[in-house]
Motif scaffolding. Sequence first.
Motif, PDB file in Angstrom:
ATOM      1  N   ASP A 125      60.329  43.306 -53.328  1.00 15.03           N
ATOM      2  CA  ASP A 125      61.454  44.221 -53.095  1.00 15.03           C
ATOM      3  C   ASP A 125      62.624  43.518 -52.420  1.00 15.03           C
ATOM      4  N   HIS A 163      67.892  47.244 -51.252  1.00 15.55           N
ATOM      5  CA  HIS A 163      66.935  46.684 -52.203  1.00 15.55           C
ATOM      6  C   HIS A 163      65.619  47.457 -52.193  1.00 15.55           C
ATOM      7  N   ALA A 167      64.201  49.530 -55.459  1.00 14.26           N
ATOM      8  CA  ALA A 167      62.841  49.354 -55.981  1.00 14.26           C
ATOM      9  C   ALA A 167      62.141  50.705 -56.135  1.00 14.26           C
ATOM     10  N   GLY A 170      63.088  52.600 -59.297  1.00 17.55           N
ATOM     11  CA  GLY A 170      62.667  52.029 -60.570  1.00 17.55           C
ATOM     12  C   GLY A 170      62.796  50.524 -60.586  1.00 17.55           C
ATOM     13  N   SER A 171      63.974  50.039 -60.282  1.00 18.99           N
ATOM     14  CA  SER A 171      64.248  48.610 -60.181  1.00 18.99           C
ATOM     15  C   SER A 171      65.719  48.433 -59.846  1.00 18.99           C
ATOM     16  N   MET A 172      66.073  47.225 -59.447  1.00 21.56           N
ATOM     17  CA  MET A 172      67.484  46.943 -59.199  1.00 21.56           C
ATOM     18  C   MET A 172      68.273  47.044 -60.498  1.00 21.56           C
ATOM     19  N   ARG A 173      67.704  46.564 -61.589  1.00 20.20           N
ATOM     20  CA  ARG A 173      68.401  46.615 -62.871  1.00 20.20           C
ATOM     21  C   ARG A 173      68.669  48.058 -63.296  1.00 20.20           C
ATOM     22  N   THR A 174      67.672  48.916 -63.144  1.00 19.33           N
ATOM     23  CA  THR A 174      67.847  50.331 -63.475  1.00 19.33           C
ATOM     24  C   THR A 174      68.919  50.964 -62.602  1.00 19.33           C
ATOM     25  N   THR A 175      68.886  50.655 -61.319  1.00 25.17           N
ATOM     26  CA  THR A 175      69.840  51.233 -60.377  1.00 25.17           C
ATOM     27  C   THR A 175      71.263  50.814 -60.696  1.00 25.17           C
ATOM     28  N   ARG A 396      72.058  38.208 -63.887  1.00 29.90           N
ATOM     29  CA  ARG A 396      71.608  38.282 -62.497  1.00 29.90           C
ATOM     30  C   ARG A 396      72.555  37.506 -61.605  1.00 29.90           C
TER      31      ARG A 396
END
Length: 405
Positions: A125, A163, A167, A170-175, A396
């Motif tokens: 995370d 962060h 998490a 869902g994930s950082m990418r989703t957020t 990223r």
Amino acid sequence: MGTKSGLKTRIAALAVVAGSLALACPAAPAHADDEGRRHGRPAAVGGPRLSRPGVQVRPTARAPHLPPNLSGLSWVVADAGTGQVLASKDAHRRLPPASTLKTLFAVTVLPRLPQQVLRKVSEADLADVGEGSSRVGVQAGHSYTVADLWRGVFLSSGNDAVHALAAMNGSMRTTIAQMRARARSLGAYDTRVVSADGYDAPGQVSSAYDLTLIARAGLARPDFVHYASTRYARFPTGRKADGRANGTFAIQNTNRLLVGAPGLERYRGLIGVKNGYTSHAGNTLVVAARRGGRTLLATVMNPQSGSYNAVYHEAKSLLDWGFKASGKVSAVGTLHRDRAAAAARAVRRPVHDDPATAVSQASAATVPRDRPPTAWYVSVAGTLVVGSTAWTLYARRRSLGSREY
């Protein structure tokens, strides 16, 4: 300006945002429209004057003069109730937002996570928290509630808390994808999200106009007001399985207009919102205050004067001017309507002159001091963007080694 590229998406967007008819306005700076044209964004969002360079104000003979100490590269002062922009400078200029971007993170994620959910934070995370980031003290292997983490975000500007929440979401990418969709639903077309916490990342920008829009959306939520208004709190060193804290330590809000600082008094009527700093972005600040039945928003990005606490003094000056200018200036633009909030029929709750009263009311109604509410409406931003295409997920981010809070 060219009109061939993205013509179909502009036409679709114009069907939603009636009145944005200045697509070919020669005074609109290119930096305010290039990205938007690729994503179905109407030109001159908020009105054509806001896309013009320099200071914009329409005073009457009785209006007070604008403060002389304004060195911010971009700023906006607006009425949160009516949505009128009272004055601005380069409102759509795209600049790094630093931690003021956490306001977009908050309005995106607050509705999605029940506040009393307990999570054990993992090493994964926290793995991508940038070097030099501000932190509240979240530790891998320890458990925290969502409410704990939000206090870490708003008071300590903790990237570690962001962060951990991402998490849980869902994930950082989703957020990040959700934040981009939420920005579009707000009409914040100058904003490009690369890092959810505001840490410097290539291509990450926002504008004084967008940050003001986002803060206005936050003020519609009692939980946002609760956290943004909190000056002091206790942060746990971790929680047991039954939710009891193992221990706590004191944290203080980093917004100096909210808590005061040497040579800077607490601002009367301040509701709070969010400050930020990185070595790349400089100082940024979005604040809201209420006096005499009016709530004003002021956003200042990257003051150039070099004086100590310049961003706070300049925001204070804009708020003072805005309250004095009530009824004595004509609007130079408007804040874009939050279509997602309107569709979800979110109820705006009044915010009183005393920020403590505002927090007290929110606490009594839906936000207990130690038990902020579960998510009470679901953002439908993605379904409301007509004619917009999905933004490409950016690579990223690279750590730039900047100091940040």
